[in-house]
Design an enzyme around this catalytic site. Structure first.
Site, PDB file in Angstrom:
ATOM      1  N   PRO A 274      37.782 -27.291 -36.784  1.00 21.40           N
ATOM      2  CA  PRO A 274      36.683 -28.171 -37.180  1.00 21.40           C
ATOM      3  C   PRO A 274      36.872 -28.777 -38.570  1.00 21.40           C
ATOM      4  O   PRO A 274      37.035 -28.060 -39.554  1.00 21.40           O
ATOM      5  CB  PRO A 274      35.454 -27.266 -37.141  1.00 21.40           C
ATOM      6  CG  PRO A 274      35.956 -25.877 -37.072  1.00 21.40           C
ATOM      7  CD  PRO A 274      37.371 -25.900 -36.650  1.00 21.40           C
ATOM      8  N   GLU A 275      36.894 -30.081 -38.615  1.00 21.49           N
ATOM      9  CA  GLU A 275      36.892 -30.814 -39.875  1.00 21.49           C
ATOM     10  C   GLU A 275      35.558 -31.562 -39.951  1.00 21.49           C
ATOM     11  O   GLU A 275      34.664 -31.283 -39.159  1.00 21.49           O
ATOM     12  CB  GLU A 275      38.106 -31.762 -39.936  1.00 21.49           C
ATOM     13  CG  GLU A 275      39.431 -31.003 -39.778  1.00 21.49           C
ATOM     14  CD  GLU A 275      40.669 -31.891 -39.790  1.00 21.49           C
ATOM     15  OE1 GLU A 275      40.614 -32.983 -40.383  1.00 21.49           O
ATOM     16  OE2 GLU A 275      41.684 -31.494 -39.198  1.00 21.49           O
TER      17      GLU A 275
ATOM     18  N   HIS B 134      34.590 -12.925 -28.694  1.00 17.14           N
ATOM     19  CA  HIS B 134      34.643 -13.199 -30.133  1.00 17.14           C
ATOM     20  C   HIS B 134      33.340 -13.760 -30.687  1.00 17.14           C
ATOM     21  O   HIS B 134      33.344 -14.496 -31.668  1.00 17.14           O
ATOM     22  CB  HIS B 134      35.799 -14.132 -30.481  1.00 17.14           C
ATOM     23  CG  HIS B 134      37.117 -13.682 -29.925  1.00 17.14           C
ATOM     24  ND1 HIS B 134      37.755 -12.548 -30.351  1.00 17.14           N
ATOM     25  CD2 HIS B 134      37.884 -14.193 -28.931  1.00 17.14           C
ATOM     26  CE1 HIS B 134      38.876 -12.401 -29.669  1.00 17.14           C
ATOM     27  NE2 HIS B 134      38.973 -13.373 -28.793  1.00 17.14           N
TER      28      HIS B 134
ATOM     29  N   ARG C  53      39.734 -16.137 -34.749  1.00 11.95           N
ATOM     30  CA  ARG C  53      40.640 -15.817 -35.855  1.00 11.95           C
ATOM     31  C   ARG C  53      39.912 -15.339 -37.111  1.00 11.95           C
ATOM     32  O   ARG C  53      40.565 -14.993 -38.090  1.00 11.95           O
ATOM     33  CB  ARG C  53      41.520 -17.020 -36.179  1.00 11.95           C
ATOM     34  CG  ARG C  53      42.404 -17.371 -34.991  1.00 11.95           C
ATOM     35  CD  ARG C  53      43.325 -18.551 -35.268  1.00 11.95           C
ATOM     36  NE  ARG C  53      43.676 -19.184 -34.001  1.00 11.95           N
ATOM     37  CZ  ARG C  53      44.405 -20.267 -33.896  1.00 11.95           C
ATOM     38  NH1 ARG C  53      44.864 -20.870 -34.954  1.00 11.95           N
ATOM     39  NH2 ARG C  53      44.672 -20.776 -32.713  1.00 11.95           N
TER      40      ARG C  53
ATOM     41  N   LYS D 105      49.317 -37.736 -59.588  1.00 10.74           N
ATOM     42  CA  LYS D 105      49.585 -36.508 -58.833  1.00 10.74           C
ATOM     43  C   LYS D 105      50.923 -36.612 -58.104  1.00 10.74           C
ATOM     44  O   LYS D 105      51.143 -37.516 -57.310  1.00 10.74           O
ATOM     45  CB  LYS D 105      48.455 -36.237 -57.839  1.00 10.74           C
ATOM     46  CG  LYS D 105      47.171 -35.817 -58.545  1.00 10.74           C
ATOM     47  CD  LYS D 105      46.153 -35.259 -57.593  1.00 10.74           C
ATOM     48  CE  LYS D 105      44.981 -34.655 -58.351  1.00 10.74           C
ATOM     49  NZ  LYS D 105      44.247 -35.658 -59.152  1.00 10.74           N
TER      50      LYS D 105
END
Length: 277
Positions: A2-3, A94, A113, A156
């Site tokens: 999920p973003e 889970h 996870r 950067k």
DNA sequence: AATGGGGCCTGAGAGC
DNA sequence: TGCTCTCAGGCCCCAT
């Protein structure tokens, strides 16, 4: 994984279901899922009896402000899901946290996870929370301009992909949308952030907003390994519109050149060697 | 200060 | 068939 678009999809779904609801029962089935707290009992004590005021999002985090000036945070990590379910539906494997509400609905947190977690923190303002204090600009907010992106990239040496995914600068972008944004902007993700000129930064800025907006409209990406499902358990559909992510070896949808998938500096990135320069 | 690398974690898929 | 190995990657922590 999920973003921003996936988390925003979930936020929209659970908002109408949970706003104003009272948490009448809470279960933690795996302590690691609430590891920011000393124990599951501490988490349960913090949430039990509280009313959820609204459902917000900051980056990839869902925030549920509670009626005692605290906020329940849900980070989904790699494989986390939040689902609204009725109590009589069997638990998925889970499932690690279950919140029951006064309308017989349940909010279930599922995370194979366990990279994600839930936590109750002080305050309501995400911009003042210590837990989110390092977070950068919201890419779909008014504050995110091409000029601001230019300042973030300036000087950067890190790869563009790495900077886009660094939550300290811009929040909500992970691998899928970093790769897709670079494609739409026509920029080779292997370049350093500082190497972009003004026009390229402007294209990248536009691309980020376009990709995220389209992905939200498509209710997120459920990729090949994608355990991603929305709050109703449905798959997203943006994978049908992906240009490069998880399309290694397949022809570019624009020029037909096979999409490349290369590791560089410990990162793996997908790109079209013809369309991206 | 910025950057790189390791560890967490489990399921899927590859290889034998 | 069944084992072992590798990979996926967000986020935190530590070293340089």
């Amino acid at each position: 994984m999920p973003e921003l678009p996936e988390v925003e999809t979930i936020r929209q779904q659970i908002c109408s279901q949970l706003c104003g609801r009272v948490v009448c029962n809470a279960q933690v089935l795996r302590a690691r899922a609430v590891r920011a707290h000393e124990s599951p009992a501490v988490f349960i004590e913090a949430i039990l009896g509280r009313t959820i005021l609204e459902v917000q999002r900051r980056g990839k985090v869902i925030l549920l402000p509670l009626d005692n000036h605290t906020t329940l945070l849900a980070r989904l990590g790699m494989s986390g899901q939040l689902q609204i379910s009725s109590a009589d539906i069997p638990l998925l494997a889970h499932t690690y946290v279950i919140l029951s509400f006064d309308n017989a609905a349940e909010l279930r947190y599922i995370d194979p996870r366990t990279f994600g977690q839930m936590a109750v923190v002080a305050g309501h303002d995400p911009y003042k929370m210590a837990e989110l204090s390092h977070y950068g600009v919201e890419p779909l907010g008014d504050e995110f301009s091409a000029e601001l992106l230019a300042r973030l990239l300036a000087g950067k040496k890190a790869l563009i992909q790495a900077v886009l995914m660094d939550q300290r600068f811009v929040v909500g972008i992970g691998k899928i949308y970093a790769d897709e944004s670079c494609f739409l902007a026509g920029i080779d993700p292997r370049r350093s952030a500082a190497s972009l000129n003004e026009i390229e930064v402007s294209r990248l800025h536009e691309a980020i907003r376009t990709v995220l907006t389209r992905a939200i409209a498509a209710r997120g990406t459920s990729g090949a390994d994608g355990a991603y499902r929305d709050a109703a358990g449905s798959l997203g559909s943006f994978q049908q519109q992906l240009h490069v992510y998880q399309r290694a070896g397949k022809p570019c949808r624009v020029c037909g050149t096979p999409i490349e998938f290369r590791p560089l500096q410990g990162r793996r990135m997908h790109f079209c060697p013809h369309c991206q320069r």
